[in-house]
Design an enzyme around this catalytic site. Structure first.
Site, PDB file in Angstrom:
ATOM      1  N   ARG A 243       0.738  -1.276   0.099  1.00 35.60           N
ATOM      2  CA  ARG A 243      -0.070  -0.041   0.068  1.00 35.60           C
ATOM      3  C   ARG A 243       0.706   1.244   0.091  1.00 35.60           C
ATOM      4  O   ARG A 243       0.534   2.318  -0.612  1.00 35.60           O
ATOM      5  CB  ARG A 243      -0.897   0.388   1.365  1.00 35.60           C
ATOM      6  CG  ARG A 243      -2.032  -1.010   0.894  1.00 35.60           C
ATOM      7  CD  ARG A 243      -3.214  -1.017   2.117  1.00 35.60           C
ATOM      8  NE  ARG A 243      -4.275  -2.020   1.499  1.00 35.60           N
ATOM      9  CZ  ARG A 243      -5.071  -2.841   2.400  1.00 35.60           C
ATOM     10  NH1 ARG A 243      -4.849  -2.714   3.442  1.00 35.60           N
ATOM     11  NH2 ARG A 243      -5.904  -3.478   1.770  1.00 35.60           N
ATOM     12  N   GLU A 363      -6.344  -2.300  -4.275  1.00 38.73           N
ATOM     13  CA  GLU A 363      -5.704  -2.696  -3.069  1.00 38.73           C
ATOM     14  C   GLU A 363      -6.353  -2.231  -1.861  1.00 38.73           C
ATOM     15  O   GLU A 363      -5.939  -1.736  -0.983  1.00 38.73           O
ATOM     16  CB  GLU A 363      -4.240  -2.199  -3.136  1.00 38.73           C
ATOM     17  CG  GLU A 363      -3.533  -2.907  -4.179  1.00 38.73           C
ATOM     18  CD  GLU A 363      -1.892  -3.069  -3.804  1.00 38.73           C
ATOM     19  OE1 GLU A 363      -1.254  -3.165  -2.911  1.00 38.73           O
ATOM     20  OE2 GLU A 363      -1.193  -2.925  -4.941  1.00 38.73           O
TER      21      GLU A 363
HETATM   22  C1  LIG Z   1      -7.932  -1.529 -12.685  1.00 37.20           C
HETATM   23  C2  LIG Z   1      -8.197  -2.253 -11.764  1.00 37.20           C
HETATM   24  C3  LIG Z   1      -7.117  -3.182 -11.303  1.00 37.20           C
HETATM   25  C4  LIG Z   1      -7.408  -4.227 -10.209  1.00 37.20           C
HETATM   26  N1  LIG Z   1      -6.247  -4.956  -9.893  1.00 37.20           N
HETATM   27  C5  LIG Z   1      -6.731  -6.322  -9.019  1.00 37.20           C
HETATM   28  C6  LIG Z   1      -5.589  -7.362  -9.152  1.00 37.20           C
HETATM   29  O1  LIG Z   1      -4.469  -7.216  -9.733  1.00 37.20           O
HETATM   30  N2  LIG Z   1      -5.957  -8.138  -8.103  1.00 37.20           N
HETATM   31  C7  LIG Z   1      -7.029  -8.436  -7.537  1.00 37.20           C
HETATM   32  O2  LIG Z   1      -7.243  -9.185  -6.804  1.00 37.20           O
HETATM   33  N3  LIG Z   1      -7.966  -7.244  -7.506  1.00 37.20           N
HETATM   34  C8  LIG Z   1      -7.742  -6.296  -8.370  1.00 37.20           C
HETATM   35  N4  LIG Z   1      -8.511  -5.371  -8.781  1.00 37.20           N
HETATM   36  C9  LIG Z   1      -9.988  -5.443  -7.830  1.00 37.20           C
HETATM   37  C10 LIG Z   1     -10.366  -4.186  -6.781  1.00 37.20           C
HETATM   38  O3  LIG Z   1      -9.090  -4.687  -5.772  1.00 37.20           O
HETATM   39  C11 LIG Z   1     -11.446  -4.239  -6.072  1.00 37.20           C
HETATM   40  O4  LIG Z   1     -12.278  -3.774  -7.296  1.00 37.20           O
HETATM   41  C12 LIG Z   1     -11.655  -3.499  -5.120  1.00 37.20           C
HETATM   42  O5  LIG Z   1     -11.141  -4.285  -3.876  1.00 37.20           O
HETATM   43  C13 LIG Z   1     -13.299  -3.252  -4.562  1.00 37.20           C
HETATM   44  O6  LIG Z   1     -13.852  -4.610  -4.955  1.00 37.20           O
HETATM   45  P1  LIG Z   1     -15.359  -4.425  -5.810  1.00 37.20           P
HETATM   46  O7  LIG Z   1     -15.064  -3.846  -6.789  1.00 37.20           O
HETATM   47  O8  LIG Z   1     -15.781  -5.781  -5.541  1.00 37.20           O
HETATM   48  O9  LIG Z   1     -16.203  -3.261  -5.191  1.00 37.20           O
HETATM   49  P2  LIG Z   1     -17.173  -3.428  -3.971  1.00 37.20           P
HETATM   50  O10 LIG Z   1     -16.654  -4.439  -2.621  1.00 37.20           O
HETATM   51  O11 LIG Z   1     -18.478  -4.152  -4.198  1.00 37.20           O
HETATM   52  O12 LIG Z   1     -17.407  -2.156  -3.311  1.00 37.20           O
HETATM   53  C14 LIG Z   1     -18.334  -1.247  -3.962  1.00 37.20           C
HETATM   54  C15 LIG Z   1     -18.490  -0.040  -3.138  1.00 37.20           C
HETATM   55  O13 LIG Z   1     -18.814  -0.465  -1.688  1.00 37.20           O
HETATM   56  C16 LIG Z   1     -18.089   0.015  -0.485  1.00 37.20           C
HETATM   57  N5  LIG Z   1     -18.009  -0.989   0.361  1.00 37.20           N
HETATM   58  C17 LIG Z   1     -17.825  -2.171   0.321  1.00 37.20           C
HETATM   59  N6  LIG Z   1     -17.858  -2.788   1.788  1.00 37.20           N
HETATM   60  C18 LIG Z   1     -17.965  -1.926   2.421  1.00 37.20           C
HETATM   61  C19 LIG Z   1     -17.939  -1.781   4.053  1.00 37.20           C
HETATM   62  N7  LIG Z   1     -17.837  -2.762   4.741  1.00 37.20           N
HETATM   63  N8  LIG Z   1     -17.975  -0.588   4.574  1.00 37.20           N
HETATM   64  C20 LIG Z   1     -17.987   0.492   3.931  1.00 37.20           C
HETATM   65  N9  LIG Z   1     -17.999   0.688   2.351  1.00 37.20           N
HETATM   66  C21 LIG Z   1     -17.914  -0.574   1.746  1.00 37.20           C
HETATM   67  C22 LIG Z   1     -16.585  -0.075  -1.346  1.00 37.20           C
HETATM   68  O14 LIG Z   1     -15.760   0.833  -0.632  1.00 37.20           O
HETATM   69  C23 LIG Z   1     -16.997   0.389  -2.727  1.00 37.20           C
HETATM   70  O15 LIG Z   1     -17.259   1.930  -2.632  1.00 37.20           O
HETATM   71  C24 LIG Z   1      -8.605  -4.132  -9.466  1.00 37.20           C
HETATM   72  C25 LIG Z   1      -9.699  -3.441  -9.764  1.00 37.20           C
HETATM   73  C26 LIG Z   1      -9.466  -2.503 -10.928  1.00 37.20           C
HETATM   74  C27 LIG Z   1     -10.450  -1.629 -11.047  1.00 37.20           C
END
Ligand SMILES: Cc1cc2nc3c(=O)[nH]c(=O)nc-3n(C[C@H](O)[C@H](O)[C@H](O)COP(=O)(O)OP(=O)(O)OC[C@H]3O[C@@H](n4cnc5c(N)ncnc54)[C@H](O)[C@@H]3O)c2cc1C
Length: 379
Positions: A243, A363
């Site tokens: 991070r 991340e």
């Molecule tokens: C360009 C890009 C590269 C990436 N690279 C990787 C990679 O190399 N490897 C990998 O494993 N992943 C990767 N990711 C995935 C990324 O880590 C996830 O998109 C991220 O962790 C959020 O998960 P999600 O998209 O399922 O959103 P969600 O978990 O569905 O969240 C949606 C929204 O709800 C909020 N939220 C969820 N839970 C809570 C809570 N308990 N309290 C408050 N707010 C909450 C989140 O903050 C967000 O605003 C990548 C994503 C992108 C866009």
């Protein structure tokens, strides 16, 4: 006494990284962004000059640099193009679980792959129904004799289309929540591994983001990292180390936004003077500079801790959350300073704004960083 002076080696490394970003990345970044082109030639050159795999230990062929040096490289790559920077730095994220949890043989074999040739690795945690909620993952690893059989899909995988190996998280015990997650290293050429759906993204378009499918992939037990059920802890320890790199990348994006904004504010005239003479524009420039400096101090502290063996995930989360939000606000302000020109692709700052957004998402989102911090305060 706190000493923020960089060593001569760190200064030289930063200069080398900056020259690379200036000569090899900056001039082509906008074309790569427009066409979402994979920067293979830049990956090969960066590998050649030692800008990839910075923190991989020397005994496995890496340069064995400290975390702070890795962050300095990351800031310069973020300044050049954070999309290309993400492509170059993703090996660090994928290799860290192997460094932390692999046996000596596994490290020799898989870290060696990354240091002997310009090969790539991907970190595979996220699934369509499990992003922030890691415990909701459905990928399964079932023990059969001396093998694990792994099935499931991972999404949003950085460098997924081009990687030669994947660190993958899967449930070995589906009823045990986080404690049922285990981590594995999987070579691309294992039967049952396939990649598809390259995402068409808002920003960081030169980085590859793909879906990984695992269809009854048979793996030797030796490819299990850190023991059964230790995957979640391993992922969190990995993020603790990576991070600060995101914060450093955010600092690079901000520095670029500030450089572009200062130059424009001196040149563009409104009401008979350069817009930089107007106090409300000066306010925005000053705020940008403050956010950049504060982000730098946070990533320096987080890296400094890690380099001294102080494992404090909270400081890493401070750096990531503050840096990502600061980069977002700073690039929005840069677009504002450019006025209408800021909103069109002919000028450099709209790309910075699009690129910055994902820093608040990958991340661990900005919300999840705050959850980590608040839980720590309340525990
Ligand atoms: C360009 C890009 C590269 C990436 N690279 C990787 C990679 O190399 N490897 C990998 O494993 N992943 C990767 N990711 C995935 C990324 O880590 C996830 O998109 C991220 O962790 C959020 O998960 P999600 O998209 O399922 O959103 P969600 O978990 O569905 O969240 C949606 C929204 O709800 C909020 N939220 C969820 N839970 C809570 C809570 N308990 N309290 C408050 N707010 C909450 C989140 O903050 C967000 O605003 C990548 C994503 C992108 C866009």
């Amino acid at each position: 006494m706190v000493d923020l002076t960089l060593t001569d080696e760190q200064k030289d490394l930063r200069e080398m990284a900056h020259n690379f970003a200036e000569k090899e990345i900056r001039k082509v970044a906008w074309e790569y962004d427009r066409d979402a082109t994979w920067p293979q030639d830049i990956v090969e050159k960066a590998w050649e000059v030692g800008l990839m795999n910075a923190e991989l230990p020397e005994e496995y062929g890496g340069p064995g640099l400290d975390m702070l040096s890795g962050c300095l490289i990351e800031e310069e790559m973020g300044w050049g193009c954070s999309g290309i920077g993400t492509s170059l730095m993703a090996n660090g994220l994928a290799a860290t679980p192997v460094v932390l949890g692999g046996s000596d043989d596994v490290k020799k074999k898989y870290l060696g792959m990354l240091t002997e040739e310009p090969k790539l690795a991907s970190f595979c945690l996220t699934e369509p129904d499990a992003g922030s909620d890691v415990g909701g993952m459905k990928t399964r690893a079932v023990k059969q004799g001396d093998k694990y059989v792994i099935s499931g899909s991972k999404c949003f995988i950085t460098n997924g289309s081009h990687a030669s190996l994947y660190t993958v998280y899967a449930k070995t015990d589906p009823d045990a929540g986080h404690r049922g997650i285990s981590a594995f290293v999987i070579p691309r050429d294992a039967d049952g591994v396939s990649v598809d759906k390259k995402e068409d993204k808002l920003g960081q378009r030169a980085s590859d983001t793909a879906v990984l499918h695992l269809d009854d992939v048979k793996l030797p037990k030796a490819n299990l990292l850190a023991g059964e059920g230790a995957g979640f802890k391993l992922a969190m320890e990995t993020f603790n180390q990576t991070r600060p790199d995101i914060a450093a990348s955010a600092a690079g994006v901000m520095r670029r936004a500030l450089d572009e904004s200062v130059a424009y504010a001196k040149e563009r005239k409104a009401f008979g003077v350069a817009i930089g003479q107007h106090q409300l524009v000066q306010w925005m420039l000053a705020e940008m500079a403050i956010r950049l400096e504060a982000t730098r101090l946070l990533y320096l502290k987080a890296a400094y801790n890690l380099d001294r063996g102080v494992r404090d995930p909270i400081v890493s989360s401070y750096a990531k959350a503050f840096g990502a939000d600061a980069a977002m606000q700073t690039t929005v302000d840069a677009v504002q300073i450019f006025g209408g020109n800021g909103y069109v692709k002919e000028y450099p700052v709209e790309k910075l704004m699009r690129d910055a957004k994902v820093l608040q998402i990958y991340e661990g989102t900005s919300q999840i960083q705050r959850l980590v911090i608040a839980r720590n305060l309340l525990s």
